[in-house]
Enzyme design. Structure first.
Site, short mmCIF file in Angstrom:
data_model
loop_
_atom_site.label_atom_id
_atom_site.label_comp_id
_atom_site.label_asym_id
_atom_site.label_seq_id
_atom_site.Cartn_x
_atom_site.Cartn_y
_atom_site.Cartn_z
N THR A 129 0.82 -1.21 0.00
CA THR A 129 0.00 0.00 0.00
C THR A 129 0.86 1.26 0.00
OG1 THR A 129 -1.47 1.31 1.41
CG2 THR A 129 -0.12 -0.31 2.52
N TYR A 172 -2.06 -0.46 10.77
CA TYR A 172 -2.17 -1.01 9.40
C TYR A 172 -0.95 -0.64 8.57
CZ TYR A 172 -3.81 -1.45 4.54
OH TYR A 172 -3.92 -1.76 3.20
N1 LIG Z 1 -8.30 -1.88 -2.60
C1 LIG Z 1 -7.33 -1.01 -2.47
O1 LIG Z 1 -7.49 0.15 -2.88
C2 LIG Z 1 -6.01 -1.40 -1.86
C3 LIG Z 1 -5.01 -0.42 -1.74
C4 LIG Z 1 -3.78 -0.77 -1.17
C5 LIG Z 1 -3.56 -2.06 -0.75
N2 LIG Z 1 -4.56 -3.00 -0.85
C6 LIG Z 1 -4.26 -4.37 -0.42
O2 LIG Z 1 -4.68 -5.26 -1.43
C7 LIG Z 1 -5.15 -6.47 -0.86
C8 LIG Z 1 -6.54 -6.78 -1.39
O3 LIG Z 1 -7.40 -5.70 -1.06
P1 LIG Z 1 -8.93 -5.69 -1.48
O4 LIG Z 1 -9.32 -4.27 -1.70
O5 LIG Z 1 -9.18 -6.68 -2.53
O6 LIG Z 1 -9.61 -6.13 -0.10
P2 LIG Z 1 -10.69 -7.28 0.22
O7 LIG Z 1 -11.06 -7.08 1.65
O8 LIG Z 1 -11.79 -7.27 -0.78
O9 LIG Z 1 -9.84 -8.62 0.04
C9 LIG Z 1 -9.09 -9.18 1.07
C10 LIG Z 1 -9.53 -10.62 1.20
O10 LIG Z 1 -8.74 -11.25 2.23
C11 LIG Z 1 -9.60 -12.08 2.98
N3 LIG Z 1 -9.01 -12.20 4.31
C12 LIG Z 1 -8.99 -11.28 5.29
N4 LIG Z 1 -8.38 -11.76 6.38
C13 LIG Z 1 -8.00 -13.02 6.07
C14 LIG Z 1 -7.33 -14.04 6.78
N5 LIG Z 1 -6.94 -13.85 8.05
N6 LIG Z 1 -7.08 -15.21 6.16
C15 LIG Z 1 -7.49 -15.42 4.87
N7 LIG Z 1 -8.16 -14.51 4.16
C16 LIG Z 1 -8.40 -13.31 4.75
C17 LIG Z 1 -10.96 -11.40 3.00
O11 LIG Z 1 -12.03 -12.31 3.24
C18 LIG Z 1 -11.00 -10.78 1.61
O12 LIG Z 1 -11.67 -11.63 0.70
C19 LIG Z 1 -5.09 -6.28 0.66
O13 LIG Z 1 -3.91 -6.89 1.14
C20 LIG Z 1 -5.00 -4.78 0.83
O14 LIG Z 1 -4.30 -4.42 2.00
C21 LIG Z 1 -5.77 -2.70 -1.39
#
Ligand SMILES: NC(=O)c1ccc[n+]([C@@H]2O[C@H](COP(=O)([O-])OP(=O)(O)OC[C@H]3O[C@@H](n4cnc5c(N)ncnc54)[C@H](O)[C@@H]3O)[C@@H](O)[C@H]2O)c1
Length: 354
Positions: A129, A172
């Site tokens: 991130t 975070y």
């Molecule tokens: N969406 C964004 O804009 C963004 C920006 C920066 C970083 N990220 C990173 O990208 C990744 C995906 O983000 P996203 O937006 O798709 O979020 P999301 O919440 O839709 O996806 C994360 C998934 O991880 C699963 N999860 C959570 N805890 C878990 C655990 N302990 N064990 C197994 N599965 C678990 C959740 O059920 C979910 O399906 C994350 O690591 C997030 O930190 C996202």
């Protein structure tokens, strides 16, 4: 690149970015292990959608990333790994920092160590991130109408590059930042083939946006439902936003280029061309829906950056990425998808097919 007959492991494969990535991989003919605890509300539907589209190509494993044995079993079979499972919200990390630590740091370490000891050839791409750069409080910003712009002309033109010092804020930020550094160090110390994508705001279809994370979808959902939206701060904070299809392109490109980019971190976002303030986004949503949006204001939230726009030139050059979807078009597409999912009609024009 490896892969061959081995399945591709996507942790967080039922999540927003993960399900879009799994869909693309399976569509290209790969078998995919979608490893996900389904802890985010609504994502079980993404997994059902993937299975209905791709049948046996999808191997779902509903398990926690902290379940070391099940994770290792999946990791050792994988030809490549995309690590997206995580605790994703700053707000939640402030309420329960230990849980955030165990999911984001320990979970990542389990995965890295499974690869180190039993499958060291498999490339791993990690979802990091832009929060690893902190609040950029040392930079000067000017208010320009309804947005902040950096005083520094080079940053204004190109955004924040990977040379920016790391500065972890909030639990975070610390947990994602530590995981980001472990992923890079496992390339340095053990020769694993890893790369890191430090993402700005990604938006698009299958996003279960809430006030805590996924703000573009959250704003659209609230506006579609005719509910008020709370802005934390003055709403002039600037973000670069990237359509999830473009993010998926970057993940695949990092995998394919792993022999050249192993051990490197790239900023991934919409860049200066897709930089928008919260107020600008709300105005666009109002235009799409043909009505005003009811907005209330609250204090700034911890760790909130006044401005973050990724300098994506390194990623563009090293990963050979193409043109990105323009944000107004992408937001209109997401509005249409969210409205269709709710059986609502909106006036937004149907955008060109993907
Ligand atoms: N969406 C964004 O804009 C963004 C920006 C920066 C970083 N990220 C990173 O990208 C990744 C995906 O983000 P996203 O937006 O798709 O979020 P999301 O919440 O839709 O996806 C994360 C998934 O991880 C699963 N999860 C959570 N805890 C878990 C655990 N302990 N064990 C197994 N599965 C678990 C959740 O059920 C979910 O399906 C994350 O690591 C997030 O930190 C996202």
């Amino acid at each position: 690149m490896t892969g061959g007959d081995q399945p591709i492991l996507v942790t967080g494969g039922a999540g927003f970015i993960g399900s879009n990535l799994v869909d693309r991989l399976a569509g290209e003919g790969h078998r995919v292990i979608a490893y996900d605890a389904l802890s985010r509300p609504g994502v079980a539907g993404n997994l059902e959608w993937l299975q209905s589209r791709h049948g046996d190509r999808i191997e779902p494993i509903v398990a926690d990333i902290r379940d070391e044995a099940r994770l290792a079993d999946a990791a050792v079979r994988a030809g490549a790994v995309f690590h997206l499972a995580g605790q994703v919200a700053v707000t939640t990390s402030l309420v329960d920092p230990r849980d955030d630590f165990s999911v984001n740091i320990l979970g990542t370490l389990h995965l890295l160590d499974a690869l180190r000891t039993r499958n060291p050839e498999a490339p791993l791409i990690f979802a990091s991130t832009n929060k690893v750069y902190g609040d950029l409080a040392d930079l000067d910003f000017e208010r320009d109408g309804d947005r902040y712009v950096p005083s520094d002309a080079a940053i204004r033109a190109h955004g924040i590059g990977e040379g920016r010092p790391l500065d972890f804020h909030t639990p975070y930020g610390c947990s994602k930042g530590a995981a980001d550094q472990y992923v890079l160090d496992y390339a340095r110390s053990y020769g694993l083939r890893t790369a890191v994508l430090r993402m700005s705001c990604i938006y698009g279809q299958r996003q279960m946006g809430t006030e805590d994370q996924g703000w573009v979808a959250h704003f659209l959902i609230r506006a579609l439902e005719g509910k008020p939206i709370t802005l934390y701060g003055d709403g002039c904070q600037m973000r670069d936003i990237l359509d999830v299809a473009d993010a998926v392109d970057a993940y695949l490109a990092a995998w394919h280029a792993i022999d050249r980019v192993s051990g490197r971190a790239f900023n991934l976002g919409g860049g200066a061309d897709n930089a928008v303030s919260l107020r600008q986004l709300l105005a666009h949503i109002g235009d799409l829906l043909g009505r005003g949006i009811d907005v209330t204001f609250e204090d700034w939230r911890a760790g909130d950056q006044r401005y973050f726009v990724a300098d994506t030139r390194a990623a563009q050059a090293a990963l050979g990425l193409g043109a990105r979807r323009e944000w107004r078009d992408g937001v209109a597409r997401l509005a249409r998808w969210l409205a269709d999912a709710r059986g609502l009609a909106i006036a937004a024009p149907r955008e060109a097919a993907a």
